[in-house]
Write a protein that holds these residues in place. Structure first.
Motif, PDB file in Angstrom:
ATOM      1  N   THR A  56      -8.610   8.046   6.209  1.00  0.00           N
ATOM      2  CA  THR A  56      -8.840   6.793   5.321  1.00  0.00           C
ATOM      3  C   THR A  56      -7.444   5.895   4.824  1.00  0.00           C
ATOM      4  N   GLU A  57      -6.560   6.635   4.518  1.00  0.00           N
ATOM      5  CA  GLU A  57      -5.310   6.312   4.343  1.00  0.00           C
ATOM      6  C   GLU A  57      -4.899   5.578   5.471  1.00  0.00           C
ATOM      7  N   THR A  62      -6.423   2.161   5.979  1.00  0.00           N
ATOM      8  CA  THR A  62      -5.882   1.070   4.928  1.00  0.00           C
ATOM      9  C   THR A  62      -4.364   0.720   5.277  1.00  0.00           C
ATOM     10  N   TYR A  72       0.806  -1.321  -0.184  1.00  0.00           N
ATOM     11  CA  TYR A  72       0.058  -0.082  -0.042  1.00  0.00           C
ATOM     12  C   TYR A  72       0.945   0.960   0.080  1.00  0.00           C
TER      13      TYR A  72
END
Length: 149
Positions: free
Chosen positions: A111-112, A115, A31
């Motif tokens: 959000t990042e 994740t 990611y």
């Protein structure tokens, strides 16, 4: 102490150190988001988060094999409970630190960060397995968990 067991311990330590040395590549292979990854790097979070993950994984393996070390808690599903704890504790701690550091710097990557911590869950699980197979041999009651010798 068998020579083979010492080799497992050394191999586990080497793999863990290798993970730490290659931490940026390890996380970004799974990611990477341009601004978010840059901020993780610039704010030193690529050092902090993997260290926490390593510490949680190895500490929980140590707790399972040496502190708990009970015949009542030596089944594979008990080991899975410890794995689940590692997979929960490391990312929660990482997210708390991410959020705190980003808030202090006026950044918003909620959000990042979530994740990223999902990826951290995966690395936490891998590190716990490595730690388990590295140190289980000296446990008196749980050495056969999760897989018998």
């Amino acid at each position: 102490m068998k020579k083979q067991h010492l080799i497992y311990l050394i191999a586990g330590i080497v793999l863990t150190v290798l993970f730490y040395v290659m931490r940026v590549n390890a996380y970004e292979a799974v990611y990477a988001v341009s601004g978010f990854s840059d901020q993780l790097y610039n704010l030193g979070l690529y050092e902090t988060i993997p260290l926490i993950t390593i510490a949680v994984a190895w500490a929980m393996a140590g707790i399972y094999y040496y502190a708990i070390n009970s015949v009542r808690f030596d089944r594979w599903y008990h080991w899975l409970v410890m794995l689940a704890l590692v997979v929960l504790i490391a990312p929660i701690a990482g997210y708390a630190i991410n959020s705190h550091v980003f808030d202090e710097n006026g950044l918003s990557y909620a959000t990042e960060s979530l994740t990223f911590e999902m990826v951290n869950m995966m690395w936490a699980a891998v590190l716990f397995v490595v730690a388990s197979f590295s140190m289980r041999w000296w446990s008196t009651n749980c050495r056969h968990t999760p897989i018998p010798q």
